[in-house]
Design an enzyme around this catalytic site. Sequence first.
Site, mmCIF file in Angstrom:
data_model
loop_
_atom_site.group_PDB
_atom_site.id
_atom_site.type_symbol
_atom_site.label_atom_id
_atom_site.label_comp_id
_atom_site.label_asym_id
_atom_site.label_seq_id
_atom_site.Cartn_x
_atom_site.Cartn_y
_atom_site.Cartn_z
ATOM 1 N N ASP A 369 146.633 31.619 0.491
ATOM 2 C CA ASP A 369 147.804 31.274 -0.295
ATOM 3 C C ASP A 369 148.176 32.446 -1.213
ATOM 4 O O ASP A 369 147.310 33.038 -1.851
ATOM 5 C CB ASP A 369 147.494 30.022 -1.129
ATOM 6 N N GLU A 405 149.597 34.594 3.514
ATOM 7 C CA GLU A 405 150.939 34.218 3.083
ATOM 8 C C GLU A 405 151.408 35.422 2.260
ATOM 9 O O GLU A 405 150.997 35.584 1.106
ATOM 10 C CB GLU A 405 150.916 32.953 2.234
#
Length: 738
Positions: A369, A405
């Site tokens: 993330d 990401e």
Amino acid sequence: MQTSQTTRDGDDSVATDEAPSVMRRSRVHEGWSFPLGANWDGLGVNFALFSAHATRVELCLFDETGEHELERIELPEYTDEVWHGYLPDVRPGQLYGYRVYGPYAPEEGHRFNPNKLLLDPYAKQIVGEIKWDEALFGYTIGHPDGDLSFDERDSAAFMPKSKVVDPAFTWGRARGVQLPWDKTIVYETHVRGYTMRHPSVPEALRGTFAGLMVNDVVDYIRSLGVSSVELLPIHAFADDQHLQEQGLHNYWGYNTLGFFAPHSRYLSGDNVNEFKEMVARYHAAGLEVILDVVYNHTAEGNELGPTLSLKGIDNASYYRLMPDEPRYYIDDTGTGNTLNLSHQRVLQMVTDSLRYWATEMRVDGFRFDLATILGREPHGFDEGGGFLDSCRQDPVLSQVKLIAEPWDCGPGGYQVGGFPPGWAEWNDRYRDTVRSFWRGDEGKLPELATRLMGSADFFKRRGRRPFASVNFVTAHDGYTLFDLVAYNDKHNEANGENNQDGHSNNLSWNHGEEGHSDNDEIQTIRLRQIRNFIATTLFSQGTPMLLAGDELLRTQQGNNNAYCQDNEISWLDWNLDGNAHAMIEYVRRVTALRLRYPILRRGRFLSGEYNEEMGLKEVTWLAPDGNEMSVERWEDSDARTLGLMLDGRAQPSGIRRAGADVTLLLIFNAHHDSVAFHLPEAPSGGGWLCRLDTSWSTEDDADGQRAFGQRSFGEQHVMEGRSLALLELVQQPDNAVT
């Protein structure tokens, strides 16, 4: 400024009014500074905690309920900034926490407060949940000095506890899957939401790792043809106070409390080995397990957030602080704080965590993330930064799947294509281009062509391969695939933020009616568009990712930010109608086609340039008249139909030799009306056979032969409005591919 008034005498007792009575004495030995955490060696437990700025560390032992603090033991040794001690009479199952002494000087970046019980950053299990109370904060809420004040209330009663675990587990013959990237199809899902309404999962197991192990669940996932189950965060995380006050919950889990412990609500019992059992079950089924991990921030927030772990252990080391005002945090995450991976011990904690999950828990990869933060150094993002270099050289981490990401909220945070070799990345440019094209937006053909071919403009450098582009149209963050074709606008009212949260530019289209529709024509085109999105994703070069539930036609009623919806809005509904059953079969068919044709998943970037030595073009782009696309056609903003011929003779590797794959023709028509596409000639072929057309009804022949039949070169294939077709070159007898 106030400082702690707690003092100690010379033995293991505690000289504070609030300290519990000493019920017994533990024999504490010096122990070792490595490994960090609480580690059971079969005879006792070694405790080791990093803190560069602490002056003293107390280990607090609790009874089995976690409600009564039995004993405080000062860790006797301090080696290389690690506090440590060994307790021979402690066993697995022991609940514990830390109280860390040092300066309470927020203006200098220090927030030590021994009145606050702290979780071990290396805890392998965390028991209980946060009970939100003002005592959890290191400062006194409401005090005129704000976070500069010092709160003396004990937080232990409101804190979860760390737990000593026995890591022993019998893996038997279970082994990792280690699938190559070209055979990888990612299936993103949520531990809780996937099984909360599943009829085959016993109610007591729903929403847990054990629920994901139920045979019907595993068999279904395997039947879809996907290879890798990517789980939203399963690390222990906090449920936000403001959400609880609204009757909501942190459903997605991007609010980490501990990087080594599985979230307690995902355990059906009280043993972390349940996660290992789940991994073994998936590996036995030939499925990889990938974890979505959050190493960019923690649940402690900014200077006004609670003191739960790292903030009270060594705030100045663990977090990025403003250089000129260390009272405040650098917030590149949008959550209040940012982990300081430029510090060697913080970097060690993150890489130790990754190795733990890759070795002890045997997961196959990680999706990071806000991964740009992991590559940030004080001067900004650096693809040669400490964390990225650590992963590349590590003998364990360099061998698992690493997916970034590639963005965050900080300056220069958008880094698609900016990660080093060995990494794959979520490609949001693919998502947006494919959405725009099928919506019928103008001038999308040139970029669509680039995205279909693995986004070489981003990833073709330093020997990176097409698999580095993780291609997706939907993910947990945003619309489901059904909602993408059923809503023009987001509908996030249930989140309690007046529909102000979530993205407004979704590139969606409701096809004439917002939300549910009983109109047959609208339903027909919506289902066709869903088939288009799925086929486009799976027929593109790169690594495809599907969102779990899209094949079930799952809806979130237009909510594109369901992070706080731990309810029917987010849970998969397994009560399926005929359309959902048909879509499941469609997904199975398309994944099988991707695996059937290697030319759809090449390990090297395919080029549209003519190869004189081999006498062929790997890729030929075609207009509806069957001729190659001209510059004028590429620049025609009204053009919405494109053909793509992939020559199976294309060189499959760096060795100069012809391939022996089947030649394919893909046709994309985003016009609202039908288009007659002239089928081109292809060397060594005798015609075309259609294997898939998204305009077909479910009654059409599975192989396409009855619906289409074999056609000769130059004949027309009528592409219905908003449809996609895949055709296979029929080999002449002398050139048949076996």
